[in-house]
Design an enzyme around this catalytic site. Structure first.
Site, PDB file in Angstrom:
ATOM      1  N   CYS A   4       0.874  -1.104   0.099  1.00 38.28           N
ATOM      2  CA  CYS A   4      -0.040   0.160   0.502  1.00 38.28           C
ATOM      3  C   CYS A   4       1.076   1.454   0.136  1.00 38.28           C
ATOM      4  O   CYS A   4       1.776   1.438   0.184  1.00 38.28           O
ATOM      5  CB  CYS A   4      -0.808   0.582   1.232  1.00 38.28           C
ATOM      6  N   CYS A  42       3.690   1.746   2.528  1.00 37.85           N
ATOM      7  CA  CYS A  42       4.886   0.791   2.239  1.00 37.85           C
ATOM      8  C   CYS A  42       5.445   2.232   1.803  1.00 37.85           C
ATOM      9  O   CYS A  42       6.868   2.364   2.005  1.00 37.85           O
ATOM     10  CB  CYS A  42       4.656  -0.042   1.134  1.00 37.85           C
ATOM     11  N   CYS A  86      41.872 -24.871 -14.344  1.00 37.05           N
ATOM     12  CA  CYS A  86      42.389 -25.697 -12.948  1.00 37.05           C
ATOM     13  C   CYS A  86      40.925 -24.913 -12.151  1.00 37.05           C
ATOM     14  O   CYS A  86      40.583 -24.086 -12.325  1.00 37.05           O
ATOM     15  CB  CYS A  86      43.717 -25.861 -12.726  1.00 37.05           C
ATOM     16  N   ASP A 134       4.991 -36.127   8.291  1.00 37.55           N
ATOM     17  CA  ASP A 134       3.725 -36.281   8.186  1.00 37.55           C
ATOM     18  C   ASP A 134       3.252 -37.795   8.058  1.00 37.55           C
ATOM     19  O   ASP A 134       3.423 -38.629   6.929  1.00 37.55           O
ATOM     20  CB  ASP A 134       3.628 -35.017   6.919  1.00 37.55           C
ATOM     21  N   ASP A 168       4.097 -33.303   2.284  1.00 37.73           N
ATOM     22  CA  ASP A 168       3.612 -33.042   0.492  1.00 37.73           C
ATOM     23  C   ASP A 168       3.974 -32.367   0.181  1.00 37.73           C
ATOM     24  O   ASP A 168       3.327 -32.011  -0.882  1.00 37.73           O
ATOM     25  CB  ASP A 168       1.691 -33.461   0.778  1.00 37.73           C
TER      26      ASP A 168
END
Length: 793
Positions: free
Chosen positions: A16, A19, A82, A494, A688
């Site tokens: 907003c 900010c 290298c 889980d 998940d």
């Protein structure tokens, strides 16, 4: 007085006007800064003087809780020989204004750069790399890279063959010194040897002079400097000796043309083997690319047209026939089939697909013709996302590489210093005044020492390890995650969708076929997952299901329906007791199912108790074995679930888990992770990748059980494609094997140089033997890394 600098920053996180106003106000309070922040464009236009740096401004914005958007670019780097090369480029880029972070990988010959496009452009970065003596260009596609690598190998092979043919007669002269053999006089002629050695030194070996010049011009040194110094010393000393025969034909010159030529040839041979071996470390990417479909059958003006898959666009309609690959990601709009998705999900059984079901590009259509609508193409497809993760992981650095990087940064300078000291000691004390002996001890020091092995020790193992993981269905997002995984102390799983299948199934049914038919017909009108499980069970038993004349869902208790003029009640004790149905006959079974963590429902037809059905989210077939393997790896295994303690404990007992966190809300899961971490343990969370995102983020290693989609990939450090739990202990085992392999590489790289340099300085190594040892040190490291391909996980 210098002029102010102006920069436009892309600011993220503003929601907003407050900010943008806040950021502008704070920036303008900084001495020497003038700022205007635009909420609509999400940009900050900042002017600042020499007393302020861009980093100061960025830090101020980030301290306020916002971000400065950066971009990423990948470059192919040409000319690195290298670890000193890659370290130098990385160090210079990271000092460049506008570059947030640069990582240069010797093994992949690439650079990944995070930068602010307002401060620096891609061309600026390329120019900076070119000034260091290398070349850079936008990273090519994987197929193009493979072609370029093949061309590079062919060029190296051609140079090697020419160099070997010119060196072979010189190598024969070495046999004269070693075994007192007699050869035709032409072989010992200094000018014959000069004619053979010169093209090797200055045409074949020009790359070493070119690299050395560019590095020295930038006040750095790399392997090219060591090779150029060592071989030049042998070549020019031999030329000096040959010139003495011009005024004194009877002089017997001490020639070492064969030494310089053999060293260059051996180093070229070693580099050829190294590049060939490194190309094998990227086989995982090639394997994934080979899975992609090449063509697609597009419907255009009611006609089927075969087009290259690259020409398929989002929104196109495609026809896919049995046996063909799904070209890209999409949705089925017509037809039914089963699709083999094992290459993405690890699920060996083909998945049934019909209208509105999602299909994944590169999976195989088994037995039905379908029409699909394209939803994702190119880099947005699931397979492309997987390939990108593997590429990023192979190009990343693991923390264990830091020590090697620091040493490599100073290595060449130290070696040159040791070589000078060696020459002084030999010519002053060991063999006073003997230039020849002193020179050859010095040459041996120069050519045996090379930071290549140190630079390749970690990235080659990471490349092979992440590649092998990807082939097994395990995606590590970066080398640092592959490294940290082996340190785990505890793993939190889980329950739903991880330990269990995530889909309720009927586990027990007591009743006759008529009861099952009426039960399924009543449940058909419900959208509850338990009802779906009952209907699927009846379908599997080939029961004919009818429509209910009436249906009523009674929240928290069950359902009430009229099917074929019969009243059906399905639910808990209270529902049936309120309807004055006696439930005594099934009370014992009801308690048994509930204690096992199942949802049990009583069935009454026209006020008479007819049966009982139990539904549960069943555990995955491999869950018990996977958890047993995790325990064997000395990991503390914990189950985390929102379910009630009774159900949670029942599932935990089935799979062999002792510790359970039950009744935990999604937003509280992260706190449970913290609890275990506060005990001083390194914790992995397995979920998940969607509702477990906060817990995955706060854990030391987040492992997402997913289908390879971008959601699961983005949510965690490691993604297990499909739902195969056995891949979790495999991922940990592979991490341990990779770290063990890296440590072996680093040990031998350090040991090789630590032992080789003193031996060479002591005059115990002929320069050509030192050159051979240096050339094959890198090959040995890469070869050891390739052993990971054969590790059983």
């Amino acid at each position: 007085m210098s002029e102010n600098k102006n920069v436009t920053l892309n600011v993220t996180g503003m929601t907003c006007a407050a900010c943008s106003s806040r950021i502008e106000k704070v920036l303008n309070k900084m001495d020497g800064v003038e700022a205007q922040v635009n909420l609509t464009t999400e940009k900050a236009n900042v002017s600042y003087n020499e007393n302020v740096t861009y980093q100061d401004i960025q830090a101020k914005i980030e301290k306020l809780g916002y971000g400065v958007q950066t971009e990423n670019v990948d470059f192919d780097i040409v000319g690195m020989t290298c670890a000193a090369c890659s370290n130098r480029i990385e160090k210079v880029l990271n000092k460049q204004s506008g570059i947030e972070k640069a990582t240069v990988n010797l093994a992949t010959e690439s650079a990944t750069i995070e930068y602010n496009p307002s401060l620096i452009e891609e061309n600026d970065m390329i120019e900076r790399i070119q000034k260091l003596g290398y070349d850079a260009k936008r990273k090519a596609g994987t197929r193009e890279q493979a072609t370029n690598k093949e061309k590079q190998l062919n060029r190296m092979k051609q140079k090697l063959i020419v160099s070997a043919l010119l060196t072979a007669p010189l190598l024969v002269t070495m046999l004269v010194h070693l075994f007192s053999m007699t050869l035709p006089a032409i072989f010992m002629n200094p000018w014959f040897q000069f004619a053979l050695a010169t093209p090797v030194q200055f045409i074949i070996g020009w790359q070493f002079y070119k690299g050395a010049y560019k590095n020295l011009r930038n006040k750095t040194a790399n392997m090219d400097v060591l090779v150029a110094l060592g071989t030049s010393a042998a070549y020019f000393y031999s030329l000096y000796e040959a010139s003495l025969t011009l005024n004194n034909p009877g002089y017997m010159p001490h020639l070492y043309f064969e030494t310089s030529a053999v060293i260059i040839t051996l180093i070229l041979f070693g580099k050829y083997l190294e590049v060939a071996a490194k190309s094998k470390t990227t086989n995982a990417i090639s394997s994934l690319l080979n899975l992609q479909a090449k063509e697609a059958r597009v419907i255009s003006n009611n006609q089927e047209i075969m087009v290259p898959v690259e020409e398929v666009q989002e929104g196109d309609h495609l026809i896919v026939k049995p046996g063909e690959k799904i070209p890209v990601d999409g949705i089925v709009v017509k037809g039914k089939t089963s699709i083999d998705e094992s290459m993405i999900t690890g699920e060996s059984i083909p998945i049934e697909k019909s209208q509105d079901d999602h299909v994944i590009g590169s999976t195989i259509n088994k037995n039905g013709t379908i029409t699909m609508k394209v939803t994702k193409v190119g880099k947005d497809t699931a397979l492309a996302s997987i390939i990108k993760v593997v590429e990023d992981a192979q190009g990343s650095k693991a923390p264990i590489q830091r020590l090697a990087d620091v040493i490599s940064g100073y290595f060449v300078q130290v070696v040159v210093g040791i070589a000078i000291v060696t020459f002084v000691i030999w010519i002053a004390f060991v063999t006073p005044g003997n230039v020849e002996t002193s020179l050859f001890a010095t040459i041996a020091v120069l050519v045996i020492a090379c930071p290549c092995a140190l630079g390749l020790a970690t990235p080659t193992s990471i490349m092979v390890g992440t590649g092998k993981a990807a082939e097994s269905g395990i995606l590590f997002k970066g080398g640092e995650h592959l490294e940290r995984t082996h340190k785990l102390d505890a793993i939190i799983l889980d329950k739903t969708g991880t330990i269990t299948k995530g889909q309720p199934e009927v586990t027990d049914f007591s009743g006759d076929q008529d009861t099952l038919q009426l039960l399924a017909s009543a449940e058909k009108a419900s959208e509850h997952p338990l009802a779906e499980a009952i209907v699927n069970y009846a379908v599997g038993k080939k029961i004919n299901i009818h429509d209910a004349e009436q249906f009523e869902a009674i929240p928290g208790h069950g359902i009430k329906a009229i099917v074929e003029q019969k009243e059906i009640l399905v639910g808990n004790r209270k529902l049936l007791n309120d309807a004055q149905v006696n439930t005594t006959d099934f009370e014992k079974d009801l308690l048994t199912y509930e204690e096992a963590g199942k949802t049990a429902m009583l069935i009454a037809i026209d006020q008479e108790l007819k049966g009982i059905v139990a539904v549960a989210d069943t555990i995955k077939e491999t869950a018990v074995e996977a958890i047993q393997q995790l325990k064997q790896q000395n990991l503390e295994v914990i189950m985390l679930t929102g379910d009630n303690p009774t159900t949670a404990r029942a599932i935990a007992n089935q799979v062999g888990i002792d510790q359970v966190f039950a009744g935990v809300l999604p937003e509280e899961k992260a706190n449970k992770i913290k609890e275990v971490q506060l005990q001083g343990k390194m914790v992995a969370m397995v979920g998940d990748g969607i509702n477990d995102a906060p817990a995955l983020a706060i854990s030391d290693i987040g492992i997402a059980i997913g289908t390879g989609t971008e959601v699961a990939i983005e949510a965690a450090d490691v993604t297990i494609l499909g739902g195969e739990l056995l891949l979790i202990p495999k991922a940990i085992k592979l991490s341990k094997a990779t770290i063990r392999n890296i440590r072996q590489n680093l040990f031998w790289a350090f040991a090789y140089n630590s032992a080789g340099i003193p031996i060479a300085a002591a005059g115990l190594l002929a320069p050509w033997i030192a050159g051979a040892a240096m050339a094959f040190s890198s090959v040995s490291v890469v070869s050891n890394s390739l052993r990971l391909k054969r590790v059983k996980i």
